[in-house]
Design a protein around this motif. Structure first.
Motif, short mmCIF file in Angstrom:
data_model
loop_
_atom_site.label_atom_id
_atom_site.label_comp_id
_atom_site.label_asym_id
_atom_site.label_seq_id
_atom_site.Cartn_x
_atom_site.Cartn_y
_atom_site.Cartn_z
N CYS A 40 -60.75 60.23 145.54
CA CYS A 40 -59.62 60.23 144.48
C CYS A 40 -59.77 59.21 143.52
CB CYS A 40 -58.35 59.82 145.47
SG CYS A 40 -57.98 61.09 146.62
N LYS A 41 -59.09 59.30 142.51
CA LYS A 41 -59.29 58.34 141.45
C LYS A 41 -57.98 57.83 140.75
CE LYS A 41 -63.76 58.98 141.11
NZ LYS A 41 -64.69 57.95 141.76
N GLU A 42 -57.58 57.03 140.18
CA GLU A 42 -56.60 56.34 139.74
C GLU A 42 -56.03 57.17 138.78
OE1 GLU A 42 -59.21 54.50 139.89
OE2 GLU A 42 -58.52 52.39 140.72
N HIS A 43 -56.87 57.73 138.04
CA HIS A 43 -56.40 58.70 136.73
C HIS A 43 -55.96 59.95 137.13
CE1 HIS A 43 -60.85 59.60 136.79
NE2 HIS A 43 -60.32 60.83 136.63
N GLU A 73 -60.67 57.43 149.51
CA GLU A 73 -60.00 56.43 148.58
C GLU A 73 -58.48 57.02 148.05
OE1 GLU A 73 -62.69 54.89 145.64
OE2 GLU A 73 -64.32 55.60 146.55
N ASP A 116 -55.70 55.70 148.45
CA ASP A 116 -54.84 54.69 148.15
C ASP A 116 -54.88 54.52 146.48
OD1 ASP A 116 -57.47 54.19 148.73
OD2 ASP A 116 -56.97 52.01 148.35
N LYS A 117 -55.65 55.37 146.03
CA LYS A 117 -55.93 55.35 144.42
C LYS A 117 -54.78 56.55 143.61
CE LYS A 117 -60.50 53.69 144.00
NZ LYS A 117 -61.79 53.54 143.40
N LEU A 118 -54.31 57.35 144.50
CA LEU A 118 -53.38 58.24 144.09
C LEU A 118 -52.22 57.84 143.92
CD1 LEU A 118 -54.25 61.16 146.28
CD2 LEU A 118 -55.22 60.92 144.09
N ASN A 119 -51.60 58.01 142.74
CA ASN A 119 -50.15 57.70 142.50
C ASN A 119 -49.21 58.68 143.58
OD1 ASN A 119 -49.12 60.17 141.10
ND2 ASN A 119 -50.47 59.52 139.30
#
Length: 283
Positions: free
Chosen positions: A122-125, A171, A173-176
């Motif tokens: 997962c990525k923040e974007h 990961e 936790d990086k998801l909105n």
């Protein structure tokens, strides 16, 4: 290329096909590899397959960890492997938390060698659409051109058709929040038919528990669906760290102790220190 290497590539390709679900789906996922080529390799009909094709397939189907050896007999890796196996075999849902750099992602990568295991980093974007496209890609499917509704239907249908599927959201936790809510949707439709493992740093535990306390939208549902329990991995012991360092080429006891002491238990730092030492030795 010798026969032993070809046999290894054939086995990797067979695992890849099993993971994707069919030879046809695998050929669509691989670059410039036809269904006929896959069939010939798996049937030991190698006479008309050139070395360039063998190398291309090897590069695409072999799980790569950049030459870094994952030691499977340390406590943390053994616990993760057992957890993935339980999730896959019994359609369980777990949330694993551990500090950054503690060694969660590499065991997850290795476990994708099993059939019908789909890992998304997962990525923040990530938007909702990007997340679903990435999940479909992990399943060996092309998600381009679909609406979000169509993407979700394709994801759910693929899961329900698969035998003992497992989704690993690394990961997470990086998801909105808007993307994280999809976990609820996927769980609701695939309960008792699909295993799901969420992996995150310990920040995710704080985020969820605070969200539950504040009655934030969706957080009680998320917390409930992984059993209101966070699986907290044990710390790597100095012996575990030493085994990892030895397996990756450092044999001198003094250097092993130095790298262990300087690492603060962070596998990423161990990797840097080991590579720096090996470069120095080779100079």
């Amino acid at each position: 290329m010798n026969t032993v290497t070809k046999e290894q590539i054939k086995n990797e390709l067979a695992n890849y096909v099993a993971k994707i679900g069919s030879q046809n789906a695998a050929s669509k996922r691989l670059t410039n590899v036809s269904n006929a080529t896959i069939s010939n390799i798996l049937a030991d009909k190698w006479d008309n397959i050139g070395e360039t094709m063998w190398l291309s397939i090897q590069k695409q189907v072999t799980v790569s960890l950049d030459g870094w050896q994952v030691v499977t007999n340390v406590r943390r890796v053994k616990q993760l492997h057992q957890l993935y196996s339980d999730a896959k075999d019994f359609s369980e849902v777990f949330c694993v938390v551990a500090p950054a750099g503690s060694g969660k992602s590499q065991p997850a990568t290795l476990f994708t060698e099993h059939p019908n295991v789909y890992r998304v980093v997962c990525k923040e974007h990530f938007s909702r659409k990007t997340f679903l496209v990435e999940l479909l890609t992990a399943m060996g499917k092309d998600g381009s051109g679909y609406t979000i509704h169509e993407l979700m239907n394709e994801v759910l249908n693929s899961i329900l058709k698969a035998e003992k599927p497992l989704i690993i959201l690394d990961e997470v936790d990086k998801l909105n929040d808007q993307v994280l809510y999809f976990f609820i949707s996927i769980y609701n439709t695939t309960e008792d038919k699909c295993g799901i493992v969420l992996q995150a740093t310990d920040f995710f535990k704080k985020r969820i528990t605070r969200g539950v306390s504040a009655n934030r939208k969706g957080y009680k549902e998320i917390y409930s669906r992984f059993g209101r329990n966070f699986v907290e991995l044990p710390n790597n012991t100095d012996r575990d760290l030493a085994e990892i360092i030895k397996a990756n080429g450092v044999k001198e006891e003094g250097e092993i102790i130095r790298i262990t002491n300087q690492s603060e238990g962070d596998i990423r730092r161990i990797k840097r220190l080991v590579k720096a030492f090996l470069r120095k030795e080779a100079a």
